[in-house]
Design a protein around this motif. Sequence first.
Motif, PDB file in Angstrom:
ATOM      1  N   LYS A 191      40.380  16.569  24.283  1.00 24.72           N
ATOM      2  CA  LYS A 191      41.192  15.650  23.476  1.00 24.72           C
ATOM      3  C   LYS A 191      41.275  14.290  24.170  1.00 24.72           C
ATOM      4  CE  LYS A 191      44.138  16.930  20.731  1.00 24.72           C
ATOM      5  NZ  LYS A 191      44.261  16.791  19.314  1.00 24.72           N
TER       6      LYS A 191
ATOM      7  N   VAL B 123      43.502  16.533  28.745  1.00 29.05           N
ATOM      8  CA  VAL B 123      44.073  17.299  27.643  1.00 29.05           C
ATOM      9  C   VAL B 123      42.928  17.963  26.881  1.00 29.05           C
ATOM     10  CG1 VAL B 123      45.490  17.242  25.563  1.00 29.05           C
ATOM     11  CG2 VAL B 123      45.987  15.671  27.457  1.00 29.05           C
TER      12      VAL B 123
ATOM     13  N   GLY C  29      41.142  27.033  21.386  1.00 26.14           N
ATOM     14  CA  GLY C  29      41.333  27.940  20.258  1.00 26.14           C
ATOM     15  C   GLY C  29      40.658  29.264  20.524  1.00 26.14           C
TER      16      GLY C  29
ATOM     17  N   THR D  87      47.269  20.868  28.799  1.00 32.19           N
ATOM     18  CA  THR D  87      47.200  19.674  29.645  1.00 32.19           C
ATOM     19  C   THR D  87      47.079  20.076  31.104  1.00 32.19           C
ATOM     20  OG1 THR D  87      48.528  18.414  28.081  1.00 32.19           O
ATOM     21  CG2 THR D  87      48.385  17.556  30.321  1.00 32.19           C
TER      22      THR D  87
ATOM     23  N   THR E 227      32.169  19.144  19.761  1.00 33.89           N
ATOM     24  CA  THR E 227      33.185  19.815  18.960  1.00 33.89           C
ATOM     25  C   THR E 227      33.088  21.308  19.175  1.00 33.89           C
ATOM     26  OG1 THR E 227      31.680  19.816  17.082  1.00 33.89           O
ATOM     27  CG2 THR E 227      33.298  18.047  17.178  1.00 33.89           C
TER      28      THR E 227
ATOM     29  N   THR F  47      37.665  21.975  23.329  1.00 33.13           N
ATOM     30  CA  THR F  47      37.326  20.592  22.983  1.00 33.13           C
ATOM     31  C   THR F  47      38.178  19.656  23.827  1.00 33.13           C
ATOM     32  OG1 THR F  47      36.914  21.280  20.692  1.00 33.13           O
ATOM     33  CG2 THR F  47      37.206  18.925  21.074  1.00 33.13           C
TER      34      THR F  47
ATOM     35  N   LYS G 249      41.852  20.967  23.836  1.00 35.33           N
ATOM     36  CA  LYS G 249      42.281  21.781  22.694  1.00 35.33           C
ATOM     37  C   LYS G 249      41.575  23.125  22.868  1.00 35.33           C
ATOM     38  CE  LYS G 249      42.195  22.087  17.686  1.00 35.33           C
ATOM     39  NZ  LYS G 249      41.714  21.450  16.449  1.00 35.33           N
TER      40      LYS G 249
END
Length: 73
Positions: free
Chosen positions: A56, A64, A68, A2, A44, A54, A66
Amino acid sequence: MTFERAEEASASAFGTRIDLVSATTDSVELRVAGIPFTVAKGETGSQEANLNITIKSITANKIVLKIGDVSGV
């Protein structure tokens, strides 16, 4: 991850520095390991510096993401 919508928002994920440059309602402009990078809402898994990024959510106060690790480690 965030980000508060501040002038100099930055964080680290998997040892890689991520800086928030700007954001609109549809995209976020980042600097990932010093490389300019734009992520569009609805994409995506945009990839940069071995990270899968990505969006959110984007609000007036925060963004926010994501994050990975592409290598799966």
